[in-house]
Scaffold this motif. Sequence first.
Motif, PDB file in Angstrom:
ATOM      1  N   PHE A  27       0.808  -1.221   0.000  1.00 32.58           N
ATOM      2  CA  PHE A  27       0.000   0.000   0.000  1.00 32.58           C
ATOM      3  C   PHE A  27       0.843   1.274   0.000  1.00 32.58           C
ATOM      4  N   LEU A  28       1.887   1.287   0.820  1.00 35.30           N
ATOM      5  CA  LEU A  28       2.643   2.513   1.019  1.00 35.30           C
ATOM      6  C   LEU A  28       3.391   2.955  -0.229  1.00 35.30           C
ATOM      7  N   MET A  29       4.125   2.034  -0.875  1.00 31.87           N
ATOM      8  CA  MET A  29       4.902   2.417  -2.042  1.00 31.87           C
ATOM      9  C   MET A  29       4.031   2.857  -3.223  1.00 31.87           C
ATOM     10  N   PRO A  30       2.957   2.119  -3.568  1.00 35.32           N
ATOM     11  CA  PRO A  30       2.072   2.640  -4.622  1.00 35.32           C
ATOM     12  C   PRO A  30       1.456   3.982  -4.266  1.00 35.32           C
ATOM     13  N   LEU A  31       1.162   4.185  -2.981  1.00 37.35           N
ATOM     14  CA  LEU A  31       0.588   5.460  -2.556  1.00 37.35           C
ATOM     15  C   LEU A  31       1.561   6.612  -2.777  1.00 37.35           C
ATOM     16  N   ILE A  32       2.858   6.325  -2.632  1.00 41.98           N
ATOM     17  CA  ILE A  32       3.873   7.363  -2.825  1.00 41.98           C
ATOM     18  C   ILE A  32       4.113   7.647  -4.306  1.00 41.98           C
ATOM     19  N   LEU A  33       4.083   6.608  -5.129  1.00 44.14           N
ATOM     20  CA  LEU A  33       4.493   6.746  -6.527  1.00 44.14           C
ATOM     21  C   LEU A  33       3.342   7.019  -7.494  1.00 44.14           C
ATOM     22  N   ILE A  34       2.121   6.667  -7.113  1.00 43.02           N
ATOM     23  CA  ILE A  34       0.998   6.784  -8.044  1.00 43.02           C
ATOM     24  C   ILE A  34      -0.021   7.796  -7.531  1.00 43.02           C
ATOM     25  N   ASP A  71      -2.467   8.970 -10.094  1.00 35.84           N
ATOM     26  CA  ASP A  71      -3.563   8.816 -11.047  1.00 35.84           C
ATOM     27  C   ASP A  71      -4.534   7.761 -10.530  1.00 35.84           C
ATOM     28  N   THR A  72      -5.789   8.162 -10.288  1.00 34.70           N
ATOM     29  CA  THR A  72      -6.772   7.246  -9.714  1.00 34.70           C
ATOM     30  C   THR A  72      -7.050   6.052 -10.632  1.00 34.70           C
ATOM     31  N   GLU A  73      -6.863   6.217 -11.935  1.00 35.26           N
ATOM     32  CA  GLU A  73      -7.101   5.107 -12.851  1.00 35.26           C
ATOM     33  C   GLU A  73      -6.060   4.000 -12.695  1.00 35.26           C
ATOM     34  N   LYS A  74      -4.930   4.300 -12.052  1.00 33.53           N
ATOM     35  CA  LYS A  74      -3.867   3.320 -11.847  1.00 33.53           C
ATOM     36  C   LYS A  74      -3.782   2.855 -10.397  1.00 33.53           C
ATOM     37  N   PHE A  75      -4.779   3.229  -9.593  1.00 33.06           N
ATOM     38  CA  PHE A  75      -4.779   2.807  -8.194  1.00 33.06           C
ATOM     39  C   PHE A  75      -4.953   1.300  -8.090  1.00 33.06           C
ATOM     40  N   THR A  76      -4.230   0.710  -7.142  1.00 30.30           N
ATOM     41  CA  THR A  76      -4.404  -0.704  -6.842  1.00 30.30           C
ATOM     42  C   THR A  76      -5.604  -0.883  -5.906  1.00 30.30           C
ATOM     43  N   LEU A  77      -5.989  -2.125  -5.675  1.00 32.14           N
ATOM     44  CA  LEU A  77      -7.163  -2.396  -4.847  1.00 32.14           C
ATOM     45  C   LEU A  77      -6.995  -1.902  -3.407  1.00 32.14           C
ATOM     46  N   PRO A  78      -5.850  -2.127  -2.730  1.00 32.07           N
ATOM     47  CA  PRO A  78      -5.697  -1.555  -1.384  1.00 32.07           C
ATOM     48  C   PRO A  78      -5.782  -0.030  -1.367  1.00 32.07           C
ATOM     49  N   MET A  79      -5.325   0.630  -2.421  1.00 28.84           N
ATOM     50  CA  MET A  79      -5.421   2.084  -2.484  1.00 28.84           C
ATOM     51  C   MET A  79      -6.870   2.532  -2.642  1.00 28.84           C
ATOM     52  N   LEU A  80      -7.646   1.770  -3.392  1.00 29.42           N
ATOM     53  CA  LEU A  80      -9.055   2.114  -3.564  1.00 29.42           C
ATOM     54  C   LEU A  80      -9.827   1.930  -2.263  1.00 29.42           C
ATOM     55  N   SER A  95     -20.172  -1.690   3.391  1.00 31.05           N
ATOM     56  CA  SER A  95     -19.486  -1.499   2.110  1.00 31.05           C
ATOM     57  C   SER A  95     -17.976  -1.550   2.282  1.00 31.05           C
ATOM     58  N   MET A  96     -17.481  -1.098   3.432  1.00 30.65           N
ATOM     59  CA  MET A  96     -16.047  -1.164   3.687  1.00 30.65           C
ATOM     60  C   MET A  96     -15.587  -2.620   3.816  1.00 30.65           C
ATOM     61  N   TYR A  97     -16.364  -3.429   4.524  1.00 34.24           N
ATOM     62  CA  TYR A  97     -16.027  -4.843   4.642  1.00 34.24           C
ATOM     63  C   TYR A  97     -16.146  -5.552   3.298  1.00 34.24           C
ATOM     64  N   LEU A  98     -17.076  -5.120   2.469  1.00 35.90           N
ATOM     65  CA  LEU A  98     -17.213  -5.718   1.144  1.00 35.90           C
ATOM     66  C   LEU A  98     -15.980  -5.422   0.302  1.00 35.90           C
ATOM     67  N   GLY A  99     -15.480  -4.188   0.379  1.00 35.60           N
ATOM     68  CA  GLY A  99     -14.250  -3.851  -0.343  1.00 35.60           C
ATOM     69  C   GLY A  99     -13.069  -4.672   0.136  1.00 35.60           C
ATOM     70  N   ILE A 100     -12.974  -4.879   1.447  1.00 30.54           N
ATOM     71  CA  ILE A 100     -11.887  -5.700   1.995  1.00 30.54           C
ATOM     72  C   ILE A 100     -12.035  -7.156   1.541  1.00 30.54           C
ATOM     73  N   SER A 101     -13.272  -7.649   1.510  1.00 25.70           N
ATOM     74  CA  SER A 101     -13.515  -9.025   1.078  1.00 25.70           C
ATOM     75  C   SER A 101     -13.085  -9.232  -0.361  1.00 25.70           C
ATOM     76  N   LEU A 102     -13.385  -8.258  -1.216  1.00 23.31           N
ATOM     77  CA  LEU A 102     -12.993  -8.373  -2.616  1.00 23.31           C
ATOM     78  C   LEU A 102     -11.474  -8.407  -2.764  1.00 23.31           C
ATOM     79  N   SER A 103     -10.770  -7.747  -1.859  1.00 24.02           N
ATOM     80  CA  SER A 103      -9.308  -7.683  -1.970  1.00 24.02           C
ATOM     81  C   SER A 103      -8.628  -8.964  -1.489  1.00 24.02           C
ATOM     82  N   ILE A 104      -9.292  -9.735  -0.618  1.00 21.94           N
ATOM     83  CA  ILE A 104      -8.637 -10.937  -0.097  1.00 21.94           C
ATOM     84  C   ILE A 104      -9.003 -12.192  -0.885  1.00 21.94           C
TER      85      ILE A 104
END
Length: 277
Positions: free
Chosen positions: A210-217, A219-228, A243-252
Amino acid sequence: MIAVDKSKRLLIYVFLGILTLLSLIPFWVVLVNSTRSAEQIQQGLSLVPGTNLAYNWEVLMNKGFDVFGGFKNSLIISTCSTVLNVYFSALAAYGIIAYHFRGKRIFFAIILALLMIPTQISMIGFYQFVSKLGLLNNFIPLILPSIAAPSTVFFLKQYLETIYHPDLADSARLDGAGEIAIFHRIMLPLMKPGLATMAIFSFVTSWNNFLMPLILINDTEKFTLPMLIQLLKTDVYRTEFGSMYLGISLSIIPLILIYLFLSKYIISGVTAGGIKE
């Protein structure tokens, strides 16, 4: 004696079953909460799924949660990073084990030293380096560094020490095989359990990064799932926990699938009987 052995075995199975259940409960709670409303979640823990999955999905979409875009970006980064990590680490580990060259011990000592350096120390310098190269908002700086993975090289080197035998390579050389062919056709198949183990760890680490993509990216179109997921801002008067738990579920879910796919390769005794004394 037989009755005692059966009792001990039963106790071991019961103990392992309890540990398995305890390890699965957190994942099940997350999945269950993704189907419950915010009020139900605030009332307490429940192991029974709710009926608010469709509503939570609608709230998730209204908050700009691009599920498929996040999946695509995370999958590209994680898959490429894992392939590069495992392949080049296996190549380096095989070189350390199979060949004798000057400075071999120093080279391995450097790898061990790199294991002790926290990645957070180099973040500022890495950001400046990437910025000067003009690679901000790009997947390349999130993928290419995985080629140099000291932890994977160390693990595979230790694994190779238990399965490697010079006669395997020597026999292939007598048959006219080159060094690259020996590595691809003989060593890589023998290393499948170790490669699968490190592929799981590498994929999970890259997917959850999460941290490194957050620093380098930016553009919202290039966000990874943890960033979203971190973009799921809560409202002033209401927090949509469902909805927050649903987003976490989709990521795991992809992490569970990749483990189920690769776990079958994590077996022992792959080379048993491979060499006759």
